[in-house]
Design an enzyme around this catalytic site. Sequence first.
Site, PDB file in Angstrom:
ATOM      1  N   ASN A   9       0.917  -1.167   0.068  1.00 29.06           N
ATOM      2  CA  ASN A   9      -0.006  -0.032  -0.136  1.00 29.06           C
ATOM      3  C   ASN A   9       0.740   1.234   0.044  1.00 29.06           C
ATOM      4  O   ASN A   9       1.571   1.461   1.459  1.00 29.06           O
ATOM      5  CB  ASN A   9      -0.833  -0.072   1.253  1.00 29.06           C
ATOM      6  CG  ASN A   9      -1.638   1.252   1.663  1.00 29.06           C
ATOM      7  OD1 ASN A   9      -1.927   1.861   0.703  1.00 29.06           O
ATOM      8  ND2 ASN A   9      -2.259   1.270   2.710  1.00 29.06           N
ATOM      9  N   LYS A  11       0.010   4.384  -0.049  1.00 34.19           N
ATOM     10  CA  LYS A  11      -0.729   5.273   0.654  1.00 34.19           C
ATOM     11  C   LYS A  11      -0.456   6.580  -0.340  1.00 34.19           C
ATOM     12  O   LYS A  11      -0.543   6.396  -1.802  1.00 34.19           O
ATOM     13  CB  LYS A  11       0.004   5.644   1.874  1.00 34.19           C
ATOM     14  CG  LYS A  11      -0.089   4.327   2.594  1.00 34.19           C
ATOM     15  CD  LYS A  11       0.308   4.659   4.137  1.00 34.19           C
ATOM     16  CE  LYS A  11       0.093   3.236   4.734  1.00 34.19           C
ATOM     17  NZ  LYS A  11       0.328   3.257   6.174  1.00 34.19           N
ATOM     18  N   HIS A  93      -9.113   1.050   5.606  1.00 34.61           N
ATOM     19  CA  HIS A  93      -7.720   1.138   6.008  1.00 34.61           C
ATOM     20  C   HIS A  93      -8.177   2.283   7.475  1.00 34.61           C
ATOM     21  O   HIS A  93      -8.710   2.890   7.043  1.00 34.61           O
ATOM     22  CB  HIS A  93      -6.768   1.951   5.142  1.00 34.61           C
ATOM     23  CG  HIS A  93      -5.449   1.785   5.721  1.00 34.61           C
ATOM     24  ND1 HIS A  93      -5.017   2.771   6.513  1.00 34.61           N
ATOM     25  CD2 HIS A  93      -4.487   1.096   5.561  1.00 34.61           C
ATOM     26  CE1 HIS A  93      -3.698   2.454   6.725  1.00 34.61           C
ATOM     27  NE2 HIS A  93      -3.379   1.471   6.221  1.00 34.61           N
ATOM     28  N   GLU A  95      -6.411   4.773   8.304  1.00 32.08           N
ATOM     29  CA  GLU A  95      -6.179   6.266   7.943  1.00 32.08           C
ATOM     30  C   GLU A  95      -7.354   6.670   7.187  1.00 32.08           C
ATOM     31  O   GLU A  95      -7.827   7.788   7.206  1.00 32.08           O
ATOM     32  CB  GLU A  95      -5.012   6.008   6.918  1.00 32.08           C
ATOM     33  CG  GLU A  95      -3.791   5.946   7.755  1.00 32.08           C
ATOM     34  CD  GLU A  95      -2.438   5.444   7.123  1.00 32.08           C
ATOM     35  OE1 GLU A  95      -2.316   5.662   5.934  1.00 32.08           O
ATOM     36  OE2 GLU A  95      -1.514   4.980   7.678  1.00 32.08           O
ATOM     37  N   GLU A 163      -4.525  -5.176  11.146  1.00 31.78           N
ATOM     38  CA  GLU A 163      -3.671  -4.010  11.399  1.00 31.78           C
ATOM     39  C   GLU A 163      -3.881  -3.292  12.642  1.00 31.78           C
ATOM     40  O   GLU A 163      -4.753  -2.305  12.559  1.00 31.78           O
ATOM     41  CB  GLU A 163      -3.882  -3.089   9.862  1.00 31.78           C
ATOM     42  CG  GLU A 163      -3.398  -3.558   8.792  1.00 31.78           C
ATOM     43  CD  GLU A 163      -3.149  -2.648   7.560  1.00 31.78           C
ATOM     44  OE1 GLU A 163      -1.911  -2.757   7.108  1.00 31.78           O
ATOM     45  OE2 GLU A 163      -3.759  -1.694   7.407  1.00 31.78           O
ATOM     46  N   GLY A 169       3.116   2.077  10.548  1.00 29.26           N
ATOM     47  CA  GLY A 169       4.053   3.068  10.379  1.00 29.26           C
ATOM     48  C   GLY A 169       4.785   3.605  11.665  1.00 29.26           C
ATOM     49  O   GLY A 169       5.538   4.786  11.637  1.00 29.26           O
ATOM     50  N   SER A 208       3.997  -2.241   9.981  1.00 27.80           N
ATOM     51  CA  SER A 208       5.464  -2.333  10.337  1.00 27.80           C
ATOM     52  C   SER A 208       6.082  -3.566   9.956  1.00 27.80           C
ATOM     53  O   SER A 208       7.155  -3.953  10.569  1.00 27.80           O
ATOM     54  CB  SER A 208       5.814  -1.765  11.680  1.00 27.80           C
ATOM     55  OG  SER A 208       5.596  -0.333  12.030  1.00 27.80           O
TER      56      SER A 208
HETATM   57  P1  PGA Z   1       3.207   0.184   7.595  1.00 20.86           P
HETATM   58  O1  PGA Z   1       1.965   0.402   6.879  1.00 20.86           O
HETATM   59  O2  PGA Z   1       3.723  -1.074   6.772  1.00 20.86           O
HETATM   60  O3  PGA Z   1       4.091   1.415   6.946  1.00 20.86           O
HETATM   61  O4  PGA Z   1       3.376   0.229   8.869  1.00 20.86           O
HETATM   62  C1  PGA Z   1       1.003  -0.751   6.722  1.00 20.86           C
HETATM   63  C2  PGA Z   1      -0.285  -0.177   6.348  1.00 20.86           C
HETATM   64  O5  PGA Z   1      -0.977   0.708   6.693  1.00 20.86           O
HETATM   65  O6  PGA Z   1      -0.995  -1.116   5.801  1.00 20.86           O
END
Ligand code: PGA
Length: 248
Positions: A9, A11, A93, A95, A163, A169, A208
Amino acid sequence: MRRKLAAGNWKMNGSLAALSQLNQIARETASLDVETLICPPSLYVSEALTRVSGNQLNIGVQDCHFETSGAHTGDISASMIADLGASHVILGHSERRADHDESSEDVREKARTALAAGLTAIVCVGESEKQRLAKNTLDIIGGQLAISVPDASKAANMVIAYEPVWAIGTGRTATTAEIDEVHDFIRTRLKDRFGEEGANMTVLYGGSVKPTNAAEIFATNNVDGALVGGASLRAQDFVPIVRALAEA
Ligand code: PGA
């Protein structure tokens, strides 16, 4: 047999120049027996599809509207995504749940139109740190799953991504014991609701995931792959994760 999936992803990251990473990822994962997917920002999806044409690397998007067309400035529909030849859409997601106030009901409506358009939906669920500390993790996940995943879901068109919000992140990953507990819970709920189809749905871990921790995470029960953010932006980070999944 559950399908293994390594999904990236991007983003709101990347550029036209960064799409060269796709060629490298496609080339270096071509011989691996794993489904691979990158979801760049939707502006780049058309060009991304051209770049990976003829390769096993799939291209998806990060969201869609719940209607097929209409007066929704700035949005894109599932049928447009399918029209281009992209295969997957990430929905719910954390976010988007946070930045755009998306509820699990919204996610279900989006997933419904995605499935109807012939796309595979990747529905994300996950608890916040506060919810985990209050020992509400399984209640939260159970509620998100029950509402966000539509009845029409099948193993062939529905992927669940667990997640934990606090691991996205941040460089912090859930422990394998924490992942095991939640993935076992998700699998049980999917089987109870969808029977054999639920037993065969792909369930990803995200938060992560890096080349250094991927093998340990993929060795955990009921982990069929990963949804990778930061480490999907560069082939040199993403390819080792795909390889770890192939070897798991
Ligand atoms: P990240 O994001 O691997 O940067 O922690 C994962 C995600 O949001 O799908």
